[in-house]
Write a protein that holds these residues in place. Structure first.
Motif, PDB file in Angstrom:
ATOM      1  N   GLU A  92      53.880  18.332  30.709  1.00  0.00           N
ATOM      2  CA  GLU A  92      54.907  17.737  29.864  1.00  0.00           C
ATOM      3  C   GLU A  92      55.240  18.665  28.466  1.00  0.00           C
ATOM      4  O   GLU A  92      54.168  19.455  28.395  1.00  0.00           O
ATOM      5  CB  GLU A  92      54.067  16.361  29.278  1.00  0.00           C
ATOM      6  CG  GLU A  92      53.908  15.327  30.444  1.00  0.00           C
ATOM      7  CD  GLU A  92      52.691  15.292  31.105  1.00  0.00           C
ATOM      8  OE1 GLU A  92      52.461  14.765  32.144  1.00  0.00           O
ATOM      9  OE2 GLU A  92      52.010  16.364  30.939  1.00  0.00           O
ATOM     10  N   GLU A  93      56.088  18.514  27.884  1.00  0.00           N
ATOM     11  CA  GLU A  93      56.313  19.336  26.751  1.00  0.00           C
ATOM     12  C   GLU A  93      55.569  18.817  25.579  1.00  0.00           C
ATOM     13  O   GLU A  93      55.464  19.719  24.703  1.00  0.00           O
ATOM     14  CB  GLU A  93      57.904  19.519  26.650  1.00  0.00           C
ATOM     15  CG  GLU A  93      58.474  18.265  26.148  1.00  0.00           C
ATOM     16  CD  GLU A  93      60.008  18.469  25.605  1.00  0.00           C
ATOM     17  OE1 GLU A  93      60.617  17.695  25.111  1.00  0.00           O
ATOM     18  OE2 GLU A  93      60.679  19.476  26.200  1.00  0.00           O
ATOM     19  N   ASN A  94      55.250  17.387  25.397  1.00  0.00           N
ATOM     20  CA  ASN A  94      54.400  17.074  24.324  1.00  0.00           C
ATOM     21  C   ASN A  94      52.946  16.717  24.730  1.00  0.00           C
ATOM     22  O   ASN A  94      52.794  15.905  25.432  1.00  0.00           O
ATOM     23  CB  ASN A  94      55.169  15.874  23.707  1.00  0.00           C
ATOM     24  CG  ASN A  94      56.578  16.099  23.232  1.00  0.00           C
ATOM     25  OD1 ASN A  94      57.715  15.419  23.735  1.00  0.00           O
ATOM     26  ND2 ASN A  94      56.675  16.786  22.186  1.00  0.00           N
ATOM     27  N   ALA A  95      52.124  17.451  24.454  1.00  0.00           N
ATOM     28  CA  ALA A  95      50.746  17.283  24.804  1.00  0.00           C
ATOM     29  C   ALA A  95      49.951  16.573  24.179  1.00  0.00           C
ATOM     30  O   ALA A  95      50.281  16.380  22.997  1.00  0.00           O
ATOM     31  CB  ALA A  95      50.177  18.892  24.779  1.00  0.00           C
ATOM     32  N   THR A  96      48.918  16.142  24.814  1.00  0.00           N
ATOM     33  CA  THR A  96      47.972  15.463  24.244  1.00  0.00           C
ATOM     34  C   THR A  96      46.654  15.692  24.493  1.00  0.00           C
ATOM     35  O   THR A  96      46.210  16.118  25.822  1.00  0.00           O
ATOM     36  CB  THR A  96      47.821  13.695  24.687  1.00  0.00           C
ATOM     37  OG1 THR A  96      49.514  13.059  24.426  1.00  0.00           O
ATOM     38  CG2 THR A  96      46.768  12.854  23.953  1.00  0.00           C
ATOM     39  N   PHE A  97      45.677  15.958  23.495  1.00  0.00           N
ATOM     40  CA  PHE A  97      44.451  16.282  23.590  1.00  0.00           C
ATOM     41  C   PHE A  97      43.324  15.289  23.446  1.00  0.00           C
ATOM     42  O   PHE A  97      43.495  14.678  22.733  1.00  0.00           O
ATOM     43  CB  PHE A  97      44.241  17.682  22.441  1.00  0.00           C
ATOM     44  CG  PHE A  97      45.558  18.733  22.875  1.00  0.00           C
ATOM     45  CD1 PHE A  97      45.424  19.763  23.657  1.00  0.00           C
ATOM     46  CD2 PHE A  97      46.742  18.236  21.927  1.00  0.00           C
ATOM     47  CE1 PHE A  97      46.308  20.604  23.378  1.00  0.00           C
ATOM     48  CE2 PHE A  97      47.498  19.323  22.040  1.00  0.00           C
ATOM     49  CZ  PHE A  97      47.460  20.253  22.826  1.00  0.00           C
ATOM     50  N   TRP A  98      42.202  15.577  24.244  1.00  0.00           N
ATOM     51  CA  TRP A  98      41.202  14.503  24.041  1.00  0.00           C
ATOM     52  C   TRP A  98      39.926  15.315  23.741  1.00  0.00           C
ATOM     53  O   TRP A  98      39.349  16.217  24.188  1.00  0.00           O
ATOM     54  CB  TRP A  98      41.127  13.770  25.358  1.00  0.00           C
ATOM     55  CG  TRP A  98      42.309  13.089  25.806  1.00  0.00           C
ATOM     56  CD1 TRP A  98      43.581  13.791  26.424  1.00  0.00           C
ATOM     57  CD2 TRP A  98      42.572  11.888  25.754  1.00  0.00           C
ATOM     58  NE1 TRP A  98      44.429  12.948  26.667  1.00  0.00           N
ATOM     59  CE2 TRP A  98      43.773  11.669  26.172  1.00  0.00           C
ATOM     60  CE3 TRP A  98      41.872  10.856  25.014  1.00  0.00           C
ATOM     61  CZ2 TRP A  98      44.331  10.429  26.044  1.00  0.00           C
ATOM     62  CZ3 TRP A  98      42.516   9.492  25.018  1.00  0.00           C
ATOM     63  CH2 TRP A  98      43.774   9.269  25.670  1.00  0.00           C
ATOM     64  N   VAL A  99      39.133  14.485  22.724  1.00  0.00           N
ATOM     65  CA  VAL A  99      37.919  14.835  22.284  1.00  0.00           C
ATOM     66  C   VAL A  99      36.805  14.020  22.096  1.00  0.00           C
ATOM     67  O   VAL A  99      37.222  12.876  21.650  1.00  0.00           O
ATOM     68  CB  VAL A  99      38.023  15.743  20.993  1.00  0.00           C
ATOM     69  CG1 VAL A  99      36.854  16.192  20.260  1.00  0.00           C
ATOM     70  CG2 VAL A  99      39.165  16.825  20.944  1.00  0.00           C
ATOM     71  N   PRO A 142      53.767  15.891  18.042  1.00  0.00           N
ATOM     72  CA  PRO A 142      54.702  15.258  17.616  1.00  0.00           C
ATOM     73  C   PRO A 142      55.960  15.885  18.581  1.00  0.00           C
ATOM     74  O   PRO A 142      55.893  17.053  19.107  1.00  0.00           O
ATOM     75  CB  PRO A 142      55.058  15.506  16.163  1.00  0.00           C
ATOM     76  CG  PRO A 142      54.465  16.789  16.001  1.00  0.00           C
ATOM     77  CD  PRO A 142      53.076  16.736  16.751  1.00  0.00           C
ATOM     78  N   SER A 143      56.884  14.857  18.730  1.00  0.00           N
ATOM     79  CA  SER A 143      58.156  15.314  19.669  1.00  0.00           C
ATOM     80  C   SER A 143      58.733  16.628  19.166  1.00  0.00           C
ATOM     81  O   SER A 143      59.463  17.445  19.614  1.00  0.00           O
ATOM     82  CB  SER A 143      59.209  14.675  19.689  1.00  0.00           C
ATOM     83  OG  SER A 143      59.607  14.047  18.681  1.00  0.00           O
ATOM     84  N   THR A 144      58.616  17.228  17.595  1.00  0.00           N
ATOM     85  CA  THR A 144      59.214  18.235  17.297  1.00  0.00           C
ATOM     86  C   THR A 144      58.464  19.564  17.413  1.00  0.00           C
ATOM     87  O   THR A 144      58.741  20.713  17.168  1.00  0.00           O
ATOM     88  CB  THR A 144      59.347  18.048  15.759  1.00  0.00           C
ATOM     89  OG1 THR A 144      57.883  17.878  15.025  1.00  0.00           O
ATOM     90  CG2 THR A 144      60.122  16.968  15.033  1.00  0.00           C
ATOM     91  N   VAL A 145      57.212  19.421  18.165  1.00  0.00           N
ATOM     92  CA  VAL A 145      56.603  20.339  18.602  1.00  0.00           C
ATOM     93  C   VAL A 145      56.528  20.497  20.067  1.00  0.00           C
ATOM     94  O   VAL A 145      55.026  20.182  20.460  1.00  0.00           O
ATOM     95  CB  VAL A 145      55.165  20.587  17.871  1.00  0.00           C
ATOM     96  CG1 VAL A 145      54.295  22.005  18.137  1.00  0.00           C
ATOM     97  CG2 VAL A 145      55.155  20.165  16.400  1.00  0.00           C
ATOM     98  N   PRO A 146      57.403  20.960  20.807  1.00  0.00           N
ATOM     99  CA  PRO A 146      57.158  20.952  22.227  1.00  0.00           C
ATOM    100  C   PRO A 146      56.689  22.156  22.772  1.00  0.00           C
ATOM    101  O   PRO A 146      56.917  23.175  22.070  1.00  0.00           O
ATOM    102  CB  PRO A 146      58.828  20.768  22.746  1.00  0.00           C
ATOM    103  CG  PRO A 146      59.410  21.433  21.612  1.00  0.00           C
ATOM    104  CD  PRO A 146      58.616  21.050  20.434  1.00  0.00           C
ATOM    105  N   ASN A 150      55.535  28.293  30.467  1.00  0.00           N
ATOM    106  CA  ASN A 150      54.937  29.450  30.576  1.00  0.00           C
ATOM    107  C   ASN A 150      54.252  30.259  29.508  1.00  0.00           C
ATOM    108  O   ASN A 150      53.870  31.469  29.471  1.00  0.00           O
ATOM    109  CB  ASN A 150      55.706  30.484  31.604  1.00  0.00           C
ATOM    110  CG  ASN A 150      56.229  30.126  33.016  1.00  0.00           C
ATOM    111  OD1 ASN A 150      55.316  29.270  33.679  1.00  0.00           O
ATOM    112  ND2 ASN A 150      57.489  30.464  33.227  1.00  0.00           N
ATOM    113  N   LYS A 151      54.134  29.422  28.259  1.00  0.00           N
ATOM    114  CA  LYS A 151      53.494  29.998  27.095  1.00  0.00           C
ATOM    115  C   LYS A 151      51.980  29.390  27.186  1.00  0.00           C
ATOM    116  O   LYS A 151      51.767  28.224  27.405  1.00  0.00           O
ATOM    117  CB  LYS A 151      54.233  29.555  26.116  1.00  0.00           C
ATOM    118  CG  LYS A 151      55.590  30.183  25.864  1.00  0.00           C
ATOM    119  CD  LYS A 151      55.569  31.687  25.650  1.00  0.00           C
ATOM    120  CE  LYS A 151      57.018  32.235  25.463  1.00  0.00           C
ATOM    121  NZ  LYS A 151      56.968  33.927  25.094  1.00  0.00           N
ATOM    122  N   THR A 152      51.481  30.194  26.570  1.00  0.00           N
ATOM    123  CA  THR A 152      49.900  29.660  26.407  1.00  0.00           C
ATOM    124  C   THR A 152      49.609  29.458  24.835  1.00  0.00           C
ATOM    125  O   THR A 152      49.842  30.623  24.395  1.00  0.00           O
ATOM    126  CB  THR A 152      48.788  30.892  27.047  1.00  0.00           C
ATOM    127  OG1 THR A 152      49.170  30.930  28.411  1.00  0.00           O
ATOM    128  CG2 THR A 152      47.123  30.460  27.136  1.00  0.00           C
TER     129      THR A 152
END
Length: 257
Positions: A92-99, A142-146, A150-152
């Motif tokens: 997905e282009e809009n990532a979710t992170f879990w902590v 947010p959707s403004t930060v896709p 291939n970028k890390t």
């Protein structure tokens, strides 16, 4: 002994010496030659996603690190739900992170999420309100930060335990890389008839963030589904965090405006 016989014996001895010398030279150079041959093999075409997410491994800080002067001692530290020492992949282009956050709300006075490129340049930075109870929380871009294919990227999840001194913090850091789905992998996903099949496909190809987020959303929707609970425990076992399987899913942290 005749001269011709002497010359013949000398020629045979010299030939054996040359053969032995060549064999010795070959045995000494065979290993480097093997390395050279391997280094000249063509690189992967990139048509398939990495199998374990480790092709571009970076050091991570899965467990809480930093200054803990005013952070209370806890049985289980702040932990990012990520593979250790590997780059987690996502589609997905809009990532979710879990902590997992172990602290009570009165112990933490604020939080900050930071997304950076590989050169440590900020791409996104936001402050958030800590969760109301200890448990597993998420932070979605947010959707403004896709994320670009291939970028890390590296990301930080920070908590501040001192209201007066923001340097007194505890944090985790992870890496994420977005990949494009190949036509073959897309067909496999469409052919997957169950959630478990989809999750297994993601895991087998190192697509960790997509697997975790998809399963977490189903658990939120069906909190009493024991089958999903078992799948969640199995998923966390893949990254040796099964001790967090029983921790509550608290939900997404609130960004401060």
């Amino acid at each position: 002994m005749k001269l011709k016989n002497i010359q013949k014996i000398f020629f045979i001895s010299e030939s054996k010496f040359i053969i032995i010398l060549l064999l010795a030279m070959f045995s000494c150079t065979s290993y480097p030659l093997t390395l050279i041959a391997k280094s000249q093999q063509p690189a992967s075409s990139g048509n398939q996603p990495p199998q374990d997410g480790s092709s571009r491994g970076r050091p991570s800080k899965r467990g809480g690190a930093g200054s803990r002067g005013n952070c209370p001692s806890v049985e289980v530290p702040l932990i990012a739900l990520i593979p250790e020492k590997k780059v987690g992949l996502i589609v997905e282009e809009n990532a979710t992170f879990w902590v997992f956050v172990p602290y009570q709300p009165n112990d933490v006075f604020g939080g900050e999420f930071v997304l950076q490129d590989e050169a440590n340049n900020d791409i996104y930075r936001a402050s958030f309100t800590p969760p109301e109870i200890p448990g597993i929380v998420s932070f979605s871009l947010p959707s403004t930060v896709p994320l670009k294919v291939n970028k890390t990227y590296q990301w930080y999840f920070k908590l501040y335990c001192n209201q007066q001194q923001r340097l007194d913090s505890v944090f985790v850091r992870g890496w994420v890389q977005r990949i494009a789905l190949t036509p073959n992998f897309e067909r496999q996903l469409k052919a997957a008839t169950t959630l478990r099949d989809r999750i297994q496909l993601y895991i087998q190809n190192g697509i960790w963030y997509s697997a975790l987020t998809e399963l977490a959303k189903f658990r939120f929707a069906e909190p009493k589904n024991t089958t999903l609970d078992n799948e969640w425990a199995s998923l966390l076992r893949n990254i040796e965090l099964e001790n967090l399987a029983k921790k509550p899913l608290v939900g997404e942290v609130k960004i401060k405006q």
